[in-house]
Design a protein around this motif. Structure first.
Motif, short mmCIF file in Angstrom:
data_model
loop_
_atom_site.label_atom_id
_atom_site.label_comp_id
_atom_site.label_asym_id
_atom_site.label_seq_id
_atom_site.Cartn_x
_atom_site.Cartn_y
_atom_site.Cartn_z
N ILE A 149 0.35 -1.16 -0.29
CA ILE A 149 0.30 -0.20 0.07
C ILE A 149 0.75 1.26 0.11
CG2 ILE A 149 -1.86 1.33 1.44
CD1 ILE A 149 -2.58 -1.31 2.16
N THR A 195 -1.74 11.62 2.06
CA THR A 195 -1.49 10.15 2.10
C THR A 195 -0.42 9.18 3.13
OG1 THR A 195 -3.65 10.33 1.25
CG2 THR A 195 -2.81 8.23 1.56
N ALA A 211 0.31 7.31 5.91
CA ALA A 211 0.45 5.91 6.36
C ALA A 211 1.86 4.89 6.94
CB ALA A 211 0.13 5.72 4.99
N ALA A 213 -7.84 2.02 4.37
CA ALA A 213 -7.39 2.09 3.27
C ALA A 213 -8.38 1.53 1.73
CB ALA A 213 -5.97 1.49 3.32
N VAL A 235 -8.19 4.46 -0.16
CA VAL A 235 -7.86 4.62 -1.67
C VAL A 235 -8.61 4.25 -3.08
CG1 VAL A 235 -6.05 3.29 -2.77
CG2 VAL A 235 -5.58 4.07 -0.55
#
Length: 379
Positions: free
Chosen positions: A15, A67, A71, A344, A348
């Motif tokens: 990710i 982001t 993360a 996510a 996302v």
């Protein structure tokens, strides 16, 4: 729990890689456009054309950057803490450089003064070139190893300096970062502009891609002969994350071991080279859409080349290899990764959808006539 701890660790490595790729393709393109601004636009109208190709997107594209940072903080807190303390002055330099971007985009054309606009043009150049260079330098130092240590209480201490980051290999990687973003932006401008601006953009973009190919090959040769990191022994990957409970050694060429163990990963450096060559060819054939697609895949190949070589390392330590941070032992708890994964999976795709929708709805060639007819509504 949806997945076991080991699987979630791997998923979050992927990710974060996807978020970095999204940042490079979108916000990296904006940076490349700003770096080309003074060179492909020979007068104020042409420069406004260049800026307005990204005017509707530059601020939205920064979502990928924000982001990715969030993360990194949530999934790999040890990496975040060590990197931001060790690279403190470099990160502050990036931050202050980035200040020029929103101010430059919003205020550049507010005053009809050539001096005012020229100064903001150079501000936009610096605000894009400096972060692109520093990000590349940071990746170069990760491959070399970062001078930090972690004590028995898991407190990280950095023993390097800002100027120590500016070593020859890291600077080459920094120039690779700049060259590939400028090449990507050149293809974007060739597609989104016309006449002289498009022709100059294509030319500068092709030059940048040629430089990228050369430097990427040099960096690859260097990596093949530098000391890489290898894990000799470590706890079970399902166990509690403990970055000081493993044994790591260094060996010449060890960064290429993953390509031997997983031959399919060789596709990533191949994509980096081949897509850059294809982009140059498509650009010369006046097929900028295919050239832009090629440079986008090139960016994926380059980022995954570095990620595949370093896997599972995230931040190796040159002072004490045993405390190097990896995706297995520098992560948050199982529950944290699980909750974040659910978020996510929801958000996302939403980011991907609205980003795509914005590009589709606002897609057009920006021309000098459009700027002249809408001088107050354009950037």
């Amino acid at each position: 729990m949806i997945f076991d701890y080991e699987t979630l660790k791997l998923i979050w490595w992927l990710i974060i890689g996807i978020l970095l790729i999204g940042f490079a393709i979108t916000d990296g393109m904006d940076m490349g456009v700003a770096m080309l601004l003074r060179f492909v636009g020979k007068n104020d109208l042409e420069r406004r054309v260049v800026i307005n190709t990204i005017g509707a997107h530059w601020d939205g594209n920064q979502v990928w950057f924000i982001t990715a940072g969030g993360a990194l903080f949530a999934a790999w807190p040890m990496v975040y803490a060590t990197a931001f303390s060790g690279f403190y002055f470099a990160m502050m330099l990036v931050l202050f450089a980035l200040f020029f971007r929103p101010l430059g985009f919003d205020y550049r054309s507010k005053i009809d003064s050539q001096r005012w606009r020229n100064n903001w043009d150079w501000g936009l150049f610096a605000g894009s070139a400096i972060p692109a260079l520093i990000f590349g330098v940071a990746f170069g130092n990760l491959l070399l190893g970062v001078p930090f240590n972690i004590d028995d209480l898991l407190r990280a201490s950095y023993q390097g300096s800002f100027f120590g980051l500016l070593n020859p290999f890291a600077l080459i990687v920094g120039l690779i970062s700049v060259a590939m973003l400028v090449g990507h932006a050149g293809m974007w401008l060739q597609l989104r502009t016309d006449s002289d601006v498009a022709a100059r953009s294509a030319q500068y973009g092709r030059y940048a891609l040629m430089l990228f190919i050369t430097l990427f090959a040099v960096a690859g040769f260097w990596v093949a002969h530098m000391d890489g990191y290898q894990i000799i022994a470590m706890p079970d990957t399902q166990s509690f994350a403990n970055p000081i409970a493993k044994t790591v050694t260094t060996a010449p060429g060890a960064w290429l071991d993953n390509y031997t163990r997983m031959p399919i990963t060789i596709i990533f450096p191949v994509l980096g080279f081949s897509m850059a060559i294809l982009a140059i060819m498509f650009s010369k054939l006046a097929k900028p859409a295919l050239a832009l697609m090629s440079t986008s895949i090139m960016l994926i190949g380059v980022i995954m080349t570095a990620g595949s070589a370093m896997f599972p390392f995230v931040m190796p330590s040159s002072n004490n290899p045993n405390v190097s941070l990896t995706m297995w032992d520098a992560v948050s708890s199982h529950n944290t990764l699980n909750v974040m994964f659910i978020a996510a999976v929801i958000f996302v795709p939403i980011i991907l959808c609205y980003t795509t929708w914005c590009y589709v709805k606002m897609w057009r060639k920006v021309t000098i006539a459009e700027i002249e007819n809408n001088t107050h509504g354009s950037y």
